[in-house]
Design a protein around this motif. Structure first.
Motif, short mmCIF file in Angstrom:
data_model
loop_
_atom_site.label_atom_id
_atom_site.label_comp_id
_atom_site.label_asym_id
_atom_site.label_seq_id
_atom_site.Cartn_x
_atom_site.Cartn_y
_atom_site.Cartn_z
N GLU A 120 12.64 -37.64 -26.31
CA GLU A 120 12.44 -39.09 -26.47
C GLU A 120 11.98 -39.42 -27.89
OE1 GLU A 120 9.92 -42.76 -24.46
OE2 GLU A 120 10.06 -40.85 -23.40
N LEU A 121 11.12 -38.57 -28.44
CA LEU A 121 10.65 -38.77 -29.80
C LEU A 121 11.81 -38.64 -30.79
CD1 LEU A 121 8.40 -39.20 -31.87
CD2 LEU A 121 7.94 -36.73 -31.78
N ILE A 122 12.67 -37.66 -30.59
CA ILE A 122 13.84 -37.47 -31.46
C ILE A 122 14.70 -38.74 -31.46
CG2 ILE A 122 16.05 -36.23 -31.72
CD1 ILE A 122 14.60 -33.74 -30.68
N ASN A 123 14.95 -39.28 -30.27
CA ASN A 123 15.77 -40.49 -30.16
C ASN A 123 15.13 -41.67 -30.88
OD1 ASN A 123 17.79 -39.22 -28.67
ND2 ASN A 123 16.81 -39.67 -26.71
N MET A 124 13.80 -41.80 -30.78
CA MET A 124 13.10 -42.88 -31.46
C MET A 124 13.20 -42.72 -32.98
SD MET A 124 9.66 -44.04 -29.48
CE MET A 124 9.52 -45.41 -30.63
N ILE A 125 13.04 -41.50 -33.45
CA ILE A 125 13.14 -41.23 -34.90
C ILE A 125 14.53 -41.61 -35.41
CG2 ILE A 125 13.18 -39.40 -36.65
CD1 ILE A 125 11.00 -37.96 -34.99
N LYS A 126 15.56 -41.21 -34.68
CA LYS A 126 16.93 -41.51 -35.09
C LYS A 126 17.19 -43.02 -35.09
CE LYS A 126 19.07 -37.11 -33.80
NZ LYS A 126 20.04 -36.42 -32.94
N LYS A 127 16.65 -43.70 -34.10
CA LYS A 127 16.82 -45.15 -34.00
C LYS A 127 16.19 -45.85 -35.20
CE LYS A 127 15.40 -49.08 -31.13
NZ LYS A 127 14.64 -49.50 -29.93
N HIS A 128 14.99 -45.43 -35.58
CA HIS A 128 14.29 -46.08 -36.69
C HIS A 128 14.86 -45.65 -38.04
CE1 HIS A 128 11.01 -48.32 -34.68
NE2 HIS A 128 11.30 -47.48 -33.69
N TYR A 129 15.47 -44.48 -38.09
CA TYR A 129 16.15 -44.06 -39.32
C TYR A 129 17.33 -44.99 -39.60
CZ TYR A 129 18.98 -41.26 -42.54
OH TYR A 129 19.73 -40.84 -43.62
N ILE A 130 18.05 -45.36 -38.56
CA ILE A 130 19.20 -46.26 -38.72
C ILE A 130 18.75 -47.66 -39.11
CG2 ILE A 130 21.10 -47.40 -37.49
CD1 ILE A 130 21.33 -44.78 -35.81
N SER A 131 17.70 -48.15 -38.46
CA SER A 131 17.24 -49.52 -38.72
C SER A 131 16.32 -49.62 -39.94
CB SER A 131 16.51 -50.07 -37.50
OG SER A 131 15.27 -49.41 -37.30
N MET A 132 15.70 -48.51 -40.32
CA MET A 132 14.71 -48.48 -41.39
C MET A 132 13.49 -49.37 -41.08
SD MET A 132 14.95 -46.40 -43.95
CE MET A 132 15.83 -44.98 -43.30
N GLU A 133 13.28 -49.64 -39.81
CA GLU A 133 12.10 -50.39 -39.39
C GLU A 133 10.97 -49.42 -39.07
OE1 GLU A 133 13.32 -52.75 -36.09
OE2 GLU A 133 14.55 -54.11 -37.31
N SER A 134 9.74 -49.84 -39.34
CA SER A 134 8.58 -48.97 -39.12
C SER A 134 8.46 -48.54 -37.66
CB SER A 134 7.29 -49.69 -39.52
OG SER A 134 7.24 -49.86 -40.91
#
Length: 291
Positions: free
Chosen positions: A17-31
């Protein structure tokens, strides 16, 4: 084969779940939410200590992911085994030279200008005497190499300086062991002198399996830690060990060369400002070549 990278480490720890969150925020560049960001930073620090050798990661998991219970002697045993194996594949003289280079890497990385110097390995050393040993360690994936390029143009390999390069260990945990750093110093950010070297080593360990060839670049009195190609563009990467991200080098590079964008790796949260992507060190596995 390479040691486990940080994403594989998280998979082993069942942090999908943490990996998925990291990838999601990498795409959006949101904190990232601060609680999740701090959790990821904590796991990153633990990875610096544990590294990606499967036996060591398994020992960490088997001991309830408790660092104080981790058998750090396993890393020393792996290093001893590496050095012993050299004798099986090379003669005694060559294995001694191989070991000298391997053991000298923490000292090389600790220098302010850590471009590799044979004199750090041996005061009387010359490249023609130790070059074969360096090649042997590279072929065995025990060390990784980052070459200087004289021009930041494509193809980068065409502008590589064969005589100027940096050498890193293929695993951060083994570097910690070889440098004899107490794991608590890393958790508490107490070893600021060597932290930059350990962080750089982490970055190259995680970029190398994807990009294979890595380069650094100097201009005027400035240095860019890494240059990589993403989607056909040459992208500068700067590495910071903590949250302090002030850097004249990257700003000067942007002003002089106007890259599509730049990347700053640090313990700071995601963000995009002044054409710089702020990417937390724990999200390094998101950086890909693309098409």
């Amino acid at each position: 084969m390479y040691p486990m990278d940080f994403e594989e480490f998280l998979i082993a720890l069942d942090e999908l779940e943490l990996i998925n969150m990291i990838k999601k925020h990498y795409i959006s560049m949101e904190s990232m939410p601060s609680v999740i960001h701090e959790k990821a930073c904590d796991l990153y620090r633990k990875y610096l200590i544990i590294g990606g050798m499967p036996e060591v990661v398994k020992n960490f998991i088997d001991n309830n992911k408790n660092l104080s219970e981790l058998n750090l002697e396993l890393q020393e045993q792996i290093i001893t085994s590496y050095l012993a194996d050299m004798n099986k594949y090379t003669n005694n003289t060559e294995s001694i030279k191989n070991a000298k280079i391997y053991n000298a890497i923490p000292k090389e990385l600790a220098r302010e200008n850590n471009t590799f110097k044979y004199s750090i390995v041996d005061e009387s050393a010359r490249s023609e005497r130790y070059e074969s040993s360096l090649d042997w360690l590279l072929a065995a994936n025990m060390i990784l190499k980052c070459n200087l390029v004289n021009r930041n143009e494509s193809p980068l390999k065409a502008f590589m300086d064969e005589n100027k390069f940096k050498i890193y260990l293929s695993d951060t945990g083994l570097l910690r062991a070889l440098a004899n750093i107490d794991y608590r110093e890393i958790l508490l950010d107490n070893n600021s002198m060597f932290k930059g070297a350990l962080t750089e080593n982490y970055v190259i360990c995680n970029l190398y399996p994807t990009f294979k060839e890595l380069y650094y670049y100097t201009f005027s009195q400035f240095e860019i830690d890494f240059l990589i190609k993403i989607d056909g563009d040459i992208i500068p990467i700067e590495v910071k060990a903590k949250t302090n991200t002030k850097s004249k080098s990257l700003n000067e590079y942007i002003a002089k060369y106007n890259p599509k964008y730049a990347i700053r790796l640090s313990l700071k949260n995601f963000g995009f400002e002044n054409n710089i992507k702020s990417i937390p060190l724990y999200a390094i596995f998101c950086i890909e070549k693309q098409s």
